[in-house]
Write an enzyme that holds these catalytic residues in place. Sequence first.
Site, PDB file in Angstrom:
ATOM      1  N   SER A 256       0.835  -1.195   0.000  1.00  0.00           N
ATOM      2  CA  SER A 256       0.000   0.000   0.000  1.00  0.00           C
ATOM      3  C   SER A 256       0.878   1.258   0.000  1.00  0.00           C
ATOM      4  O   SER A 256       1.746   1.396  -0.866  1.00  0.00           O
ATOM      5  CB  SER A 256      -0.950  -0.042   1.208  1.00  0.00           C
ATOM      6  OG  SER A 256      -1.981   0.906   1.071  1.00  0.00           O
ATOM      7  N   LYS A 260       4.436   2.141  -2.211  1.00  0.00           N
ATOM      8  CA  LYS A 260       4.945   3.347  -2.862  1.00  0.00           C
ATOM      9  C   LYS A 260       6.358   3.637  -2.344  1.00  0.00           C
ATOM     10  O   LYS A 260       7.266   4.016  -3.096  1.00  0.00           O
ATOM     11  CB  LYS A 260       4.033   4.538  -2.571  1.00  0.00           C
ATOM     12  CG  LYS A 260       2.552   4.331  -2.828  1.00  0.00           C
ATOM     13  CD  LYS A 260       1.753   5.575  -2.480  1.00  0.00           C
ATOM     14  CE  LYS A 260       0.321   5.303  -2.065  1.00  0.00           C
ATOM     15  NZ  LYS A 260      -0.495   4.579  -3.015  1.00  0.00           N
ATOM     16  N   TRP A 347      -9.632   0.064  -6.008  1.00  0.00           N
ATOM     17  CA  TRP A 347      -9.140   1.381  -5.592  1.00  0.00           C
ATOM     18  C   TRP A 347      -7.699   1.591  -6.037  1.00  0.00           C
ATOM     19  O   TRP A 347      -7.292   2.694  -6.394  1.00  0.00           O
ATOM     20  CB  TRP A 347      -9.281   1.481  -4.072  1.00  0.00           C
ATOM     21  CG  TRP A 347      -9.015   2.811  -3.454  1.00  0.00           C
ATOM     22  CD1 TRP A 347      -8.013   3.103  -2.562  1.00  0.00           C
ATOM     23  CD2 TRP A 347      -9.762   4.022  -3.612  1.00  0.00           C
ATOM     24  NE1 TRP A 347      -8.095   4.418  -2.161  1.00  0.00           N
ATOM     25  CE2 TRP A 347      -9.170   5.008  -2.794  1.00  0.00           C
ATOM     26  CE3 TRP A 347     -10.883   4.361  -4.370  1.00  0.00           C
ATOM     27  CZ2 TRP A 347      -9.642   6.308  -2.709  1.00  0.00           C
ATOM     28  CZ3 TRP A 347     -11.359   5.661  -4.280  1.00  0.00           C
ATOM     29  CH2 TRP A 347     -10.750   6.609  -3.464  1.00  0.00           C
ATOM     30  N   HIS A 397      -7.287  -5.943  -0.486  1.00  0.00           N
ATOM     31  CA  HIS A 397      -6.077  -5.142  -0.269  1.00  0.00           C
ATOM     32  C   HIS A 397      -5.356  -5.659   0.975  1.00  0.00           C
ATOM     33  O   HIS A 397      -5.723  -5.351   2.104  1.00  0.00           O
ATOM     34  CB  HIS A 397      -6.511  -3.684  -0.079  1.00  0.00           C
ATOM     35  CG  HIS A 397      -5.407  -2.695   0.005  1.00  0.00           C
ATOM     36  ND1 HIS A 397      -4.691  -2.263  -1.093  1.00  0.00           N
ATOM     37  CD2 HIS A 397      -4.903  -2.001   1.069  1.00  0.00           C
ATOM     38  CE1 HIS A 397      -3.808  -1.356  -0.720  1.00  0.00           C
ATOM     39  NE2 HIS A 397      -3.898  -1.188   0.587  1.00  0.00           N
TER      40      HIS A 397
END
Length: 417
Positions: A256, A260, A347, A397
């Site tokens: 998540s 990044k 998402w 997720h």
Amino acid sequence: MRTPLFLLLAASAALAQTPRPGVNYDEAKVGSDPLPDLKLTTAEEWTQKRRPEILKLFEDNVYGKTPAGIGAPKFEVTATKTDALGGLATRKFIHISLPDRPAWPGMDVMLYTPNNVKAAPCFVGLSFGGNHAVSTEPDVPLSTRWMRESKEKNIVEHHATEATRGTESSRWPLEMILKRGFAVATAYYGDIEPDHADGWKEGLRAAVSKEGANTVWKDGEWGAIGAWAWGLSRIADYLQTDPQVDGRHLAVIGHSRLGKTSLWAGAQDERFGIVISNDSGEGGAALMRRDFGETTAIITKAFPHWFTPTYKSFAGNAAACPVDAHMLIALAAPRPIYIASAGEDHWADQKGEFLSGKFASPVYALFGKKGVGVEEQPAIDTPVGDFVGYHNRTGKHDVTDYDWTQYLNFAARHWAK
């Protein structure tokens, strides 16, 4: 009235599974702006010219530049347990500090190395819940740092409780990893900077800024993702010194927002020989120009502290941004990189994550290496790729044993070459 941060974060997690009115989930309506040109020529020119240009573009427009002259880190091994996890591993705690920047409290790294391997390759990543949440061992010290409120994880008044122990262990299957001959090094990301709008005032960024907690962040200056990525590189610094770790074989991994972070850490620090992004989405592996699921406008409104201030100027104006995610993936070349999505995680834009790997693959071809190797996003639970790995896993997720199986196989395959 200002919305409490923990509610914003909880809403963000829920939106990873639930369609949101006004957010595009229709492939027929994705953005059509052309991607920035990678400007491919030769491997040598990529390495010497184009890669540094793209790295600077990400500094200027997305994550900000890591300041120079922060100072040399100090490493202190505070505890060692040679019979951890029933004798499977040796566990160490290492406190990393900056003697020249005493305002930063430092971070506590937890390192597990398999006892049957002389010098193990190592997965390096940050956790959301702290070392005590990653491990199920009851003698792991409980973090005392600020944490996000969570009834599910028993975090009360922004602090961990005894009931938080092991709550993140499903995302870090230590025994599985260690039995495959790999080490694991992790630290709580909040040790570096607490994850809220004013968290930087108590974290690394204020400690290394001349203006301290009075700093006004300018375009091109680093955000929290940059600080967290800096922390990953300091863990790598320590691992280079530990004889139980093969410092030549380090894989940086994140999920998540920390996915990044792993991508940005891997882009800046080539000691990470493998880069792994798990469900990193917007601001990570997903192409921003698609405007599918979370967008630049949404993420910079909810979490502006993650990025350099410049990034919010591309909200609703992705065409003006000189970079996109395929260029971030390409910064890993020619090192292997793995991108993972989850089937219910619209998402994070699963297809956008795949496409970034696909469009980065021509850079790998410059080095004579194969990228994802397919033109279309593969079926669910069907891993593809060689030097650019990709899968879209059944489920939500999260990080699961399925994900880790692919990462372990990927690392074993590449590091056996």
